[in-house]
Structure formats: structure tokens, C-alpha cells
Write an enzyme that holds these catalytic residues in place. Sequence first.
Site, PDB file in Angstrom:
ATOM      1  N   THR A 147      83.486  10.328  -7.990  1.00 32.80           N
ATOM      2  CA  THR A 147      82.663  10.382  -9.124  1.00 32.80           C
ATOM      3  C   THR A 147      83.393  11.405  -9.890  1.00 32.80           C
ATOM      4  OG1 THR A 147      81.453  12.203  -8.324  1.00 32.80           O
ATOM      5  CG2 THR A 147      80.277  10.003  -8.741  1.00 32.80           C
ATOM      6  N   ALA A 148      84.567  11.818  -9.823  1.00 36.18           N
ATOM      7  CA  ALA A 148      85.877  12.726 -10.486  1.00 36.18           C
ATOM      8  C   ALA A 148      85.033  14.116 -10.613  1.00 36.18           C
ATOM      9  CB  ALA A 148      86.652  12.218 -11.594  1.00 36.18           C
ATOM     10  N   LYS A 158      84.806  25.832  -3.507  1.00 35.17           N
ATOM     11  CA  LYS A 158      83.606  25.099  -4.700  1.00 35.17           C
ATOM     12  C   LYS A 158      81.932  25.269  -3.380  1.00 35.17           C
ATOM     13  CE  LYS A 158      83.843  20.354  -2.661  1.00 35.17           C
ATOM     14  NZ  LYS A 158      84.578  19.270  -3.808  1.00 35.17           N
ATOM     15  N   ASP A 181      93.755  15.062  -3.313  1.00 33.83           N
ATOM     16  CA  ASP A 181      93.151  14.715  -1.970  1.00 33.83           C
ATOM     17  C   ASP A 181      92.795  13.624  -1.436  1.00 33.83           C
ATOM     18  OD1 ASP A 181      90.364  15.430  -0.749  1.00 33.83           O
ATOM     19  OD2 ASP A 181      89.101  15.627  -2.840  1.00 33.83           O
TER      20      ASP A 181
END
Length: 316
Positions: A228-229, A197, A223
Site C-alpha cells: 500500500t506504499a 518505524k 525493500d
Amino acid sequence: MPEAFASGGPMLLAGTANLPLAEEIAQVVKVPLGAVTIQRFSDGEIFVRIDENVRGRDIFIIQSTTAPADSIMEMLLLIDAVKRASAARVTAVMPYFGYARQDRKDQPRVAIGAKLVANMLVSAGADRVLSVDFHQHQIQGFFDVPVDHLYAAPVFTRYFREKQLTNLVVVSPDVGSAKMARGFAKRLDATMGIIDKRRPAANVAEVMNVIGEVEGKDCLLSDDMIDTAGTMAEAARALKERGANDVYACATHALLSGPAVERLANAPFKEIVVTNTVPVPQEKRFPGLTVLSVGELVGQAIRFTHINESVSSLFE
């Protein structure tokens, strides 16, 4: 006077950030929480008073340093109060260590917040620190006192073993979490994958690629925290697009800021598993969210620390 409170025995105190977890830890240690007064003046200034004798005692102060910074200030004042009252040793028990993401100077003219918080804790008088899943392992080196770094992995692996998932792939949501994912994969006899990512901005994640075979397999995203997902939600969609079966997620610290609950509830997860290092209020709970407790883990670590036994034996 109870035997547990004999001179030199352990004493547990707690700030207000996560009292339910502190009470659970106290049950594991079999020592009641000590009496503390924490009040705020009308301007918001924090007042702390220890309402029991702490002279010569082995003190463990339980406080997750979640936002806002009042939680850190409470911890500092509690440490200062017991040191000035002649406590023998003070251990800062921080199930969640805040400001851990500010652990390096990756831009010009930015603060290294994790090091600053570590300095403040030591300056206030902490003799030891006990925490769960630092954002980066090297934060242990920011302290000039001993650090016991606990891992929530045994809590998660026990839970997922009971599900008896087969053909499982543990997926790291980014390269930085690969070591954690590798540990989970080893414990769960699973293969491993990595999400490639990039972050165009803070709290914004964009999936570029999925490294590893996920088609037709159950996937577990692991994780250290969910803020904030954005990362987790995008990773789940990327896995589903590449043919994954059920997608699970686990994270130690459930910060669940801003749009996190909505993102997770709308993402294609079978289940999301977190711990109670950070309190998860009822309004942030949703179907598919499971909260496991680290009370037993932290409580045992406190007991071992007090009797000078090896804390690392908890993970063998």
C-alpha cells in the site's frame, strides 16, 4: 521436433498470472512456452490441461502467486497435471511467492500461510522451487524440497550504478530490511541508514526516527515489496524533513495495492524503481515509476538448474 524439445530436455509452462514475464524468460532460455489450456467453468472453477507430451521432461512452471488465490490454484493444478503425465522433474518458478508475510505466529490463533502454501506446492508434486526475494529468508526452510532463492539486487545495482550517484545513502525502511540495504550499500559504495518505524495496524506505518546521516545526501530506500506504499511514502517524507537531497526507492515486488499509486505519486521521490515479478498494469504506472525486468536473471537460473550448474554463481 526442435532439438530443444528432445526427450529429457527442458520445457517451460506458464500460468496466467504474469505471461509477459514468462514469454521473456522463454526467450532467454531459448525454449518456447509449452501449450497449456487454462479455462474457468461458469462457477469460477479452474480447468488445466497440458497440450503437449511431457513424459520424461524437465518441467519449469512459471507463475507468480499474486492475489487472488486463483494464481496459487493454477500453479497447483499445473504441477499435478505434469506429474500425472510422468514428467521427470517439476520446478515451480515463482518470481513472486505470495502469502510470504504470513511466515510466523505473531498473534494468537493465526495461520502461518507461507508454510501452508509451501506444503501445498510440495504435496502437489513440485521437486524444486525457484523464487525471487522472499519476504524473509527463512521461508526457504518451509519447503521439504530444494529451493533456489534469487536476488533482484544485481538488476537494481546495475541500474543505479549507471546513474553515477555520489554521496549516496542506502536507507532501510525498517529494521527487517536492514540486511538487504546493507547489501545494496556495499555494492554501490554507499553508506547506510535505517528508518525506525512502528506499525499501529496492518498496512499502517509511522516513522519514529531516522538512524544515520542523510542531510545533504541522495538517499535510496530499498525493500522487497511495495504494497500500500505507506511505509515508503512516510519514509521519503521523513528523509526530506531531515535534509536529504534526491530520494529514490527500489523494491522487487510492486504489489501497489489500494492507495499505493496515489501515495507514491504524491511523495517526494525522484524515482521509484521496481521489477516485473508482478505485472504492473498501465493504470498503475505514473511518472517517476521505472519497471526493470528479471527475465534475464530467472531465465539464466532456469538454464543453470537444467544443466545442474551452480545458480549462486549468478551473484558472484
